[in-house]
Design an enzyme around this catalytic site. Structure first.
Site, short mmCIF file in Angstrom:
data_model
loop_
_atom_site.label_atom_id
_atom_site.label_comp_id
_atom_site.label_asym_id
_atom_site.label_seq_id
_atom_site.Cartn_x
_atom_site.Cartn_y
_atom_site.Cartn_z
N CYS A 139 -3.28 52.37 3.18
CA CYS A 139 -3.23 53.82 2.94
C CYS A 139 -2.34 54.09 1.72
O CYS A 139 -1.64 53.23 1.24
CB CYS A 139 -2.65 54.52 4.15
SG CYS A 139 -3.52 54.08 5.66
N ARG A 197 -6.99 53.43 -2.72
CA ARG A 197 -6.47 52.61 -1.61
C ARG A 197 -7.14 52.98 -0.30
O ARG A 197 -7.00 52.28 0.70
CB ARG A 197 -4.97 52.81 -1.46
CG ARG A 197 -4.13 52.30 -2.60
CD ARG A 197 -2.67 52.66 -2.40
NE ARG A 197 -2.11 51.97 -1.27
CZ ARG A 197 -1.49 50.78 -1.37
NH1 ARG A 197 -1.40 50.20 -2.54
NH2 ARG A 197 -1.01 50.19 -0.31
N TRP A 238 -6.68 55.04 5.08
CA TRP A 238 -7.67 53.98 5.27
C TRP A 238 -7.54 53.65 6.75
O TRP A 238 -6.61 52.95 7.15
CB TRP A 238 -7.36 52.78 4.40
CG TRP A 238 -8.23 51.61 4.71
CD1 TRP A 238 -7.96 50.55 5.54
CD2 TRP A 238 -9.56 51.38 4.25
NE1 TRP A 238 -9.02 49.70 5.61
CE2 TRP A 238 -10.02 50.17 4.83
CE3 TRP A 238 -10.40 52.06 3.39
CZ2 TRP A 238 -11.27 49.64 4.57
CZ3 TRP A 238 -11.66 51.52 3.14
CH2 TRP A 238 -12.09 50.35 3.74
N ASN A 247 1.96 53.66 6.39
CA ASN A 247 0.98 52.66 5.95
C ASN A 247 1.35 51.38 6.68
O ASN A 247 2.49 50.95 6.63
CB ASN A 247 1.06 52.46 4.44
CG ASN A 247 0.06 51.40 3.96
OD1 ASN A 247 -0.94 51.16 4.62
ND2 ASN A 247 0.37 50.76 2.84
N GLY A 248 0.40 50.77 7.39
CA GLY A 248 0.68 49.53 8.12
C GLY A 248 0.11 49.62 9.53
O GLY A 248 -0.71 50.48 9.82
N GLU A 297 -22.02 30.92 -0.17
CA GLU A 297 -21.18 32.05 -0.60
C GLU A 297 -20.71 31.85 -2.03
O GLU A 297 -20.71 32.78 -2.84
CB GLU A 297 -19.99 32.21 0.35
CG GLU A 297 -18.92 33.18 -0.09
CD GLU A 297 -19.41 34.61 -0.35
OE1 GLU A 297 -20.57 34.93 0.04
OE2 GLU A 297 -18.68 35.39 -0.97
N LYS A 300 -21.38 34.53 -5.08
CA LYS A 300 -20.30 35.12 -5.89
C LYS A 300 -20.60 34.96 -7.37
O LYS A 300 -20.49 35.87 -8.17
CB LYS A 300 -18.96 34.46 -5.59
CG LYS A 300 -18.17 34.96 -4.43
CD LYS A 300 -17.75 36.38 -4.38
CE LYS A 300 -18.64 37.41 -3.79
NZ LYS A 300 -19.20 37.42 -2.53
N GLU A 351 -23.60 37.12 -8.56
CA GLU A 351 -23.33 38.57 -8.54
C GLU A 351 -22.57 39.03 -9.76
O GLU A 351 -22.84 40.09 -10.31
CB GLU A 351 -22.46 38.91 -7.33
CG GLU A 351 -23.15 39.06 -6.03
CD GLU A 351 -22.19 39.64 -5.01
OE1 GLU A 351 -22.26 40.83 -4.76
OE2 GLU A 351 -21.36 38.87 -4.50
N HIS A 378 -34.43 16.43 -1.44
CA HIS A 378 -35.79 16.77 -0.97
C HIS A 378 -36.46 17.78 -1.90
O HIS A 378 -37.08 18.73 -1.45
CB HIS A 378 -35.69 17.31 0.46
CG HIS A 378 -35.16 16.32 1.44
ND1 HIS A 378 -35.87 15.24 1.87
CD2 HIS A 378 -33.93 16.22 2.01
CE1 HIS A 378 -35.13 14.51 2.70
NE2 HIS A 378 -33.96 15.10 2.81
N LYS A 418 -22.03 48.76 -3.65
CA LYS A 418 -21.04 48.20 -2.72
C LYS A 418 -21.59 48.21 -1.29
O LYS A 418 -21.31 47.32 -0.51
CB LYS A 418 -19.74 49.00 -2.77
CG LYS A 418 -18.63 48.44 -1.87
CD LYS A 418 -18.32 46.98 -2.18
CE LYS A 418 -17.34 46.36 -1.24
NZ LYS A 418 -17.22 44.90 -1.40
C1 AGP Z 1 -21.23 40.51 -1.28
O1 AGP Z 1 -20.45 40.11 -2.39
C2 AGP Z 1 -22.33 41.47 -1.68
N1 AGP Z 1 -21.78 42.61 -2.29
C3 AGP Z 1 -23.32 41.73 -0.55
O2 AGP Z 1 -23.97 40.52 -0.29
C4 AGP Z 1 -22.72 42.24 0.78
O3 AGP Z 1 -22.00 41.20 1.41
C5 AGP Z 1 -23.88 42.65 1.68
O4 AGP Z 1 -24.54 43.73 1.07
C6 AGP Z 1 -23.42 43.06 3.09
O5 AGP Z 1 -22.55 44.15 3.00
P1 AGP Z 1 -21.73 44.57 4.33
O6 AGP Z 1 -20.82 43.42 4.64
O7 AGP Z 1 -21.00 45.80 3.93
O8 AGP Z 1 -22.72 44.79 5.42
#
Ligand code: AGP
Length: 613
Positions: free
Chosen positions: A2, A27, A79, A105-106, A486, A490, A493, A509, A608
């Site tokens: 927060c 934040r 938050w 905050n905490g 993962e 990363k 993206e 394979h 996001k």
């Molecule tokens: C992760 O870096 C991406 N932005 C994307 O794969 C994300 O993880 C996915 O859209 C799921 O989002 P969520 O965890 O908010 O459900």
């Protein structure tokens, strides 16, 4: 996390506080509020609003606070951790007699017992938050000395806090305290501004004091006194801020992604804080609304998620099957709803979502509920749709994740999944001693990540050497397989490089046809059971002239014969190796993207939270 702002001085506190809250909005922004003391009033006034700071500003204008010279004010942008984002749960919280207002905050771990005791004594609570106990404790302990009441109140708290407090009996005083959540004091001429970070201060003064854990600051318009919680005075250095405001909102980092990568030690500490009992080898997750009796009867776990959360879920699958022997399946959430899944009577679904708003995951939750399945949510955003519609689960407490590329949410999801799997395992064959081993492993995580972050410069050097390639493979086995997926995501993206995550054994394979000197391979080969076989795969890649970047355990010098470059993680138990390995991958992706001049925090085509199917 927060945002907190407090002001005492010759200017209008509400103007300064609200301006500061705007600076802290990154934040957390699900609700906000201010407290002020109209001239000569005995009771503090509070104005709060759900939504963003502009919604609060509108509420303040509508209420048109009594004009006049009031010297002190506090404010907060929330938050949510405990309690949904509502006006009643928004800070500041006020004591019943209106003499005290606080912003926090905490996380106060022992708030339930304090709340129960104060309620029995007749104090009336109006929110679901942990923070409100501070206001009522102050009323209970106050005997005329503001600062003494704060010192006594702090002795009751367990957990983390950054607090700013005002008292109507002392309109010329503002008190703040810090333990685990940052508090910065801005020292102006005839005024003091207290905030959770410097971005709320820098417009008024560049002279700041960073409090340390245990510090209590008592500020008036003319002086700032700092003591430790035992009331011993301490002198803290006053430093000068050299950043510009834009930089400061990112905490001095160039991008939110890098800031959030570096927040992971604190975020993971928050995710596990108060949720493990070492002596019992147990996890304690109150939000699940399942007791041991319920957990012992689950005969199948279904994990549904998307993207990075899906890869965290794959790691969780290993936890549930290895710790608890519980059959576990991981479902692409988008696929789950349309394939008429087979769900047993005693199945349990875990929906994992940082935002708690992902449409595909929400659809999977609703389908599972239609089939009568118990559903738990693992979310970061309190009060999000998935959190509300599952009605039970575990919040990450990772703090707001601004960057589109998920980093700290992933590592906190992995930590929370290990806690959940531990809980299920201890209702089955896992012994107390084995449970303690898991707890001790999880307790290492914040420090493990700190040690990886200390190697950031080495990772950057390797990243810059590989920034011009247009294709990558990431390979791993066991726990390292979801970590490879993962790591590839990363990199894709944020750098727009085509990267594929693959099981190390699967490369031969077919995909091995793609290898060559223009296709580097990141091979995840820390000290885990599959390392030897992965080394064999690394040799297959080298034989096809692919450069190989190994991620290995420090001290493993033999790995250098199987790779072109190597990046090390600290020694750690196999089951938690995913976290340090993925932090290396996060930094590798970040620095490659930076070397390529990519926008990083807002990659092209992405959002996001994907709230459409
Ligand atoms: C992760 O870096 C991406 N932005 C994307 O794969 C994300 O993880 C996915 O859209 C799921 O989002 P969520 O965890 O908010 O459900």
């Amino acid at each position: 996390m927060c945002g907190i702002v407090g002001y005492i001085g010759h200017r209008d506190p509400l103007e300064i506080v609200i301006s500061g809250l705007h600076r802290l909005e990154y934040r957390g922004y699900d609700s906000a509020g201010v407290a002020y003391l109209p001239d000569g009033a005995q009771q503090i006034e509070v104005i709060r609003a759900v939504g963003k700071i502009k919604d609060l500003e509108r509420a303040v204008q509508q209420k048109a606070p009594v004009p006049g010279i009031h010297h002190v004010g506090i404010g907060h942008t929330r938050w949510a951790t405990h309690g949904a984002p509502t006006e009643l749960n928004a800070h500041p919280h006020r004591s019943n007699n209106g003499k005290f207002a606080i912003v926090h905050n905490g996380i106060i771990e022992n708030y339930s017992e304090i709340k129960r005791r104060l309620t029995e004594k007749g104090y009336v609570f109006s929110s679901e938050t942990d923070s409100e106990v501070v206001a009522h404790l102050l009323e209970e302990l106050y005997e005329g000395d503001f600062r003494a009441a704060v010192v006594r109140m702090l002795e009751h708290l367990q957990g983390a806090y950054g607090l700013c407090i005002m008292c109507s009996d002392h309109p010329d005083m503002l008190i703040a305290a810090r333990k685990g959540s940052p508090i910065v004091v801005g020292v102006g001429s005839g005024e003091t501004i207290i905030a959770s970070d410097v971005s709320a201060i820098v417009n008024y003064t560049n002279r700041v004091i960073y409090l340390k854990d245990g510090d209590i600051v008592t500020a008036t318009t003319s002086e700032v006194d700092i003591t430790e919680c035992n009331s011993m005075p301490v002198s803290r250095e006053t430093s000068e801020i050299e950043w510009d405001v834009e930089q400061i909102e990112k905490g001095g980092f160039d991008h939110f992604m890098l800031k959030e990568i570096h927040e992971q030690p604190e975020a993971i500490a928050n995710a596990i804080r108060g949720r493990m009992i070492l002596e019992d080898g147990m996890s304690v997750l109150s939000g699940m609304q399942m007791d041991a009796f319920d957990m012992a009867r689950v005969d199948r776990m279904i994990i549904a998620a998307c993207g990075t959360s899906y890869y965290a879920g794959m790691t969780g699958q290993y936890f549930f099957e290895e710790f608890a022997g519980l059959p576990t399946g991981v479902e692409q959430a988008a696929e789950f709803r349309y394939r008429n899944p087979v769900i047993q009577r005693d199945s349990c679904m875990l929906a994992i979502s940082q935002s708690g708003e992902t449409a595909d995951t929400l659809a999977a939750v609703r389908e599972a509920k239609r089939k009568g399945t118990r559903v738990l949510g693992i979310c970061n955003v309190v009060g999000s749709t998935i959190a509300r519609e599952t009605g039970a689960g575990v919040y990450l407490h990772a703090g707001p994740e601004i960057s589109v590329a998920s980093t700290k949410a992933f590592t906190c999801q992995v930590a929370v999944l290990a806690l959940l799997a531990l809980g299920f395992a201890r209702t089955r064959r896992m012994s107390m001693e084995e449970g303690r081993h898991i707890v001790e492993g999880l307790q290492q995580l914040p420090d493990l990540v700190r040690r990886v972050l200390e190697t950031a410069e080495t990772i950057r050097e390797v990243a810059e050497r590989y920034a011009s390639y247009e294709n990558f493979f990431f390979i791993g086995r066991g726990y390292m397989y979801p970590a490879a997926l993962e790591g590839a995501l990363k990199l894709k993206e944020v750098s727009y490089i085509h990267a594929e995550g693959y099981h190390a054994a699967e490369l031969k394979h077919g995909p091995i046809a793609l290898l060559g000197e223009q296709v580097p391979v990141v091979a995840l080969a820390p000290d885990t059971p599959g390392k030897g076989k992965t080394q064999g795969n690394m040799q297959e890649c080298l034989a096809r002239k692919s450069p190989v970047i190994a991620l290995a355990t420090e001290g493993d010098e033999e790995i250098r014969t199987h790779c072109t470059d190597v990046l090390f993680i600290p020694k750690c138990p196999e089951f938690i190796a995913t976290v340090p390995v993925v932090v290396v991958e996060q930094l590798l992706a970040y620095y490659i993207a930076r070397a390529r001049g990519c926008p990083i925090d807002q990659p092209r085509n992405l959002a996001k939270s994907v709230t459409v199917e």
